[in-house]
Write a protein that holds these residues in place. Structure first.
Motif, PDB file in Angstrom:
ATOM      1  N   SER A   1      -9.968  -1.843   4.136  1.00  0.00           N
ATOM      2  CA  SER A   1     -10.905  -1.762   4.710  1.00  0.00           C
ATOM      3  C   SER A   1     -11.745  -1.172   5.792  1.00  0.00           C
ATOM      4  CB  SER A   1     -11.918  -1.500   2.972  1.00  0.00           C
ATOM      5  OG  SER A   1     -12.533  -3.853   3.738  1.00  0.00           O
ATOM      6  N   GLN A   2     -11.077  -2.123   6.914  1.00  0.00           N
ATOM      7  CA  GLN A   2     -11.769  -2.370   7.652  1.00  0.00           C
ATOM      8  C   GLN A   2     -11.212  -0.976   8.714  1.00  0.00           C
ATOM      9  OE1 GLN A   2     -13.520  -3.831   9.272  1.00  0.00           O
ATOM     10  NE2 GLN A   2     -13.736  -5.821   7.649  1.00  0.00           N
ATOM     11  N   SER A   3      -9.868  -0.465   8.646  1.00  0.00           N
ATOM     12  CA  SER A   3      -8.667   0.718   9.284  1.00  0.00           C
ATOM     13  C   SER A   3      -9.315   1.523   8.773  1.00  0.00           C
ATOM     14  CB  SER A   3      -7.883   0.218   9.152  1.00  0.00           C
ATOM     15  OG  SER A   3      -6.528  -0.212   8.688  1.00  0.00           O
ATOM     16  N   LYS A   4      -9.346   2.140   7.702  1.00  0.00           N
ATOM     17  CA  LYS A   4      -9.790   3.045   6.339  1.00  0.00           C
ATOM     18  C   LYS A   4      -8.905   3.259   6.485  1.00  0.00           C
ATOM     19  CE  LYS A   4     -13.986   4.247   6.665  1.00  0.00           C
ATOM     20  NZ  LYS A   4     -15.505   5.340   6.461  1.00  0.00           N
ATOM     21  N   SER A   5      -7.796   2.343   5.965  1.00  0.00           N
ATOM     22  CA  SER A   5      -5.818   3.066   5.532  1.00  0.00           C
ATOM     23  C   SER A   5      -5.298   2.200   4.596  1.00  0.00           C
ATOM     24  CB  SER A   5      -4.851   2.638   7.324  1.00  0.00           C
ATOM     25  OG  SER A   5      -5.556   1.049   6.626  1.00  0.00           O
ATOM     26  N   MET A   6      -4.310   2.533   3.646  1.00  0.00           N
ATOM     27  CA  MET A   6      -3.634   2.339   3.091  1.00  0.00           C
ATOM     28  C   MET A   6      -2.264   1.545   3.128  1.00  0.00           C
ATOM     29  SD  MET A   6      -5.127   2.593  -0.401  1.00  0.00           S
ATOM     30  CE  MET A   6      -4.071   1.950  -0.976  1.00  0.00           C
ATOM     31  N   VAL A   7      -2.041  -0.115   2.868  1.00  0.00           N
ATOM     32  CA  VAL A   7      -1.142  -0.293   3.830  1.00  0.00           C
ATOM     33  C   VAL A   7       0.359  -0.782   2.392  1.00  0.00           C
ATOM     34  CG1 VAL A   7       0.169  -2.733   4.484  1.00  0.00           C
ATOM     35  CG2 VAL A   7      -2.146  -2.577   5.176  1.00  0.00           C
ATOM     36  N   LEU A   8       1.126  -0.294   2.865  1.00  0.00           N
ATOM     37  CA  LEU A   8       2.412  -0.029   2.327  1.00  0.00           C
ATOM     38  C   LEU A   8       3.294  -1.036   2.062  1.00  0.00           C
ATOM     39  CD1 LEU A   8       2.969   3.921   1.979  1.00  0.00           C
ATOM     40  CD2 LEU A   8       1.838   2.386   0.033  1.00  0.00           C
ATOM     41  N   ASP A   9       3.790  -2.258   1.210  1.00  0.00           N
ATOM     42  CA  ASP A   9       5.371  -2.689   1.655  1.00  0.00           C
ATOM     43  C   ASP A   9       6.378  -2.361   0.472  1.00  0.00           C
ATOM     44  OD1 ASP A   9       6.327  -5.105   2.083  1.00  0.00           O
ATOM     45  OD2 ASP A   9       4.885  -6.550   0.824  1.00  0.00           O
ATOM     46  N   LEU A  10       7.174  -1.568   1.399  1.00  0.00           N
ATOM     47  CA  LEU A  10       8.025  -0.777   0.590  1.00  0.00           C
ATOM     48  C   LEU A  10       9.697  -1.607   1.402  1.00  0.00           C
ATOM     49  CD1 LEU A  10       6.884   2.391  -0.135  1.00  0.00           C
ATOM     50  CD2 LEU A  10       7.497   0.843  -1.661  1.00  0.00           C
ATOM     51  N   PRO A  11      10.788  -1.387   1.598  1.00  0.00           N
ATOM     52  CA  PRO A  11      11.445  -1.725   1.664  1.00  0.00           C
ATOM     53  C   PRO A  11      12.496  -0.338   2.656  1.00  0.00           C
ATOM     54  CG  PRO A  11      12.293  -1.151  -0.313  1.00  0.00           C
ATOM     55  CD  PRO A  11      11.031  -1.532  -0.560  1.00  0.00           C
ATOM     56  N   VAL A  12      13.533  -0.836   3.192  1.00  0.00           N
ATOM     57  CA  VAL A  12      13.835   0.830   4.181  1.00  0.00           C
ATOM     58  C   VAL A  12      15.070   1.444   3.095  1.00  0.00           C
ATOM     59  CG1 VAL A  12      15.745   0.892   5.658  1.00  0.00           C
ATOM     60  CG2 VAL A  12      14.696  -0.828   6.455  1.00  0.00           C
ATOM     61  N   GLY A  13      14.541   2.635   2.555  1.00  0.00           N
ATOM     62  CA  GLY A  13      15.727   3.394   2.010  1.00  0.00           C
ATOM     63  C   GLY A  13      14.370   3.705   0.045  1.00  0.00           C
ATOM     64  N   ALA A  14      13.573   2.710   0.324  1.00  0.00           N
ATOM     65  CA  ALA A  14      12.572   3.714  -0.961  1.00  0.00           C
ATOM     66  C   ALA A  14      11.895   4.983  -0.837  1.00  0.00           C
ATOM     67  CB  ALA A  14      11.191   2.442  -0.984  1.00  0.00           C
ATOM     68  N   LYS A  15      11.981   6.119  -1.692  1.00  0.00           N
ATOM     69  CA  LYS A  15      11.707   6.789  -1.282  1.00  0.00           C
ATOM     70  C   LYS A  15      10.448   7.394  -2.425  1.00  0.00           C
ATOM     71  CE  LYS A  15      15.606   8.995   0.394  1.00  0.00           C
ATOM     72  NZ  LYS A  15      16.543  10.671   0.429  1.00  0.00           N
TER      73      LYS A  15
END
Length: 141
Positions: A67-81
């Motif tokens: 909420s501070q930066s108004k962004s979504m943080v995605l924790d996905l591994p390399v190669g994920a689509k």
């Protein structure tokens, strides 16, 4: 004025009021369905349940709202689509869909500061090692 004229005026006023409501409701053009192809999505709902079960079994939170930066943080591994859908229930014209292809290690930030403030549903569908996953967050900007 006698009773007959009063009742007649009341009935005419009521009919006029009802006709006004009908005209107003017919002229509305901003009524949006939840999804354009909701019948097709309903048929495929069992697949959606399987994706949600798979994401519950993960050992990490993939979709986090900062909420501070108004962004979504995605924790996905390399190669994920996958797809990140920004869904505005009150106005379908504001909906957005972003294609994801993770090529760098680490967490990915998706800025949301360009979106109109209000209630949003963020839906993430992705494939990781051949398994499909789904997570959803409800946020207020």
């Amino acid at each position: 004025m006698d009773w007959g004229k009063g009742i007649l005026i009341t009935i005419i006023a009521f009919v006029g009021f009802m006709m006004t409501l009908v005209v107003i409701s017919v002229r509305q053009d901003d009524i949006h369905l939840v999804a354009e192809n909701y019948y097709e999505k309903e048929i495929k709902y069992q697949d959606q349940i399987e994706r949600e079960k798979a994401s519950v079994n993960l050992d990490r939170e993939v979709l986090v709202f900062d909420s501070q930066s108004k962004s979504m943080v995605l924790d996905l591994p390399v190669g994920a689509k996958g797809n990140l859908q920004l869904f505005r229930p009150s106005d379908a014209r504001l909906d957005q869909e972003l294609k994801l292809d993770i090529t760098e290690p680490g967490k990915t930030n998706v800025p949301l500061d360009q979106l109109k403030s209000g209630y949003w549903r963020v839906q993430l569908t992705w494939t990781e090692n051949g398994v499909e996953f789904y997570q959803e967050k409800k946020i207020n900007l």
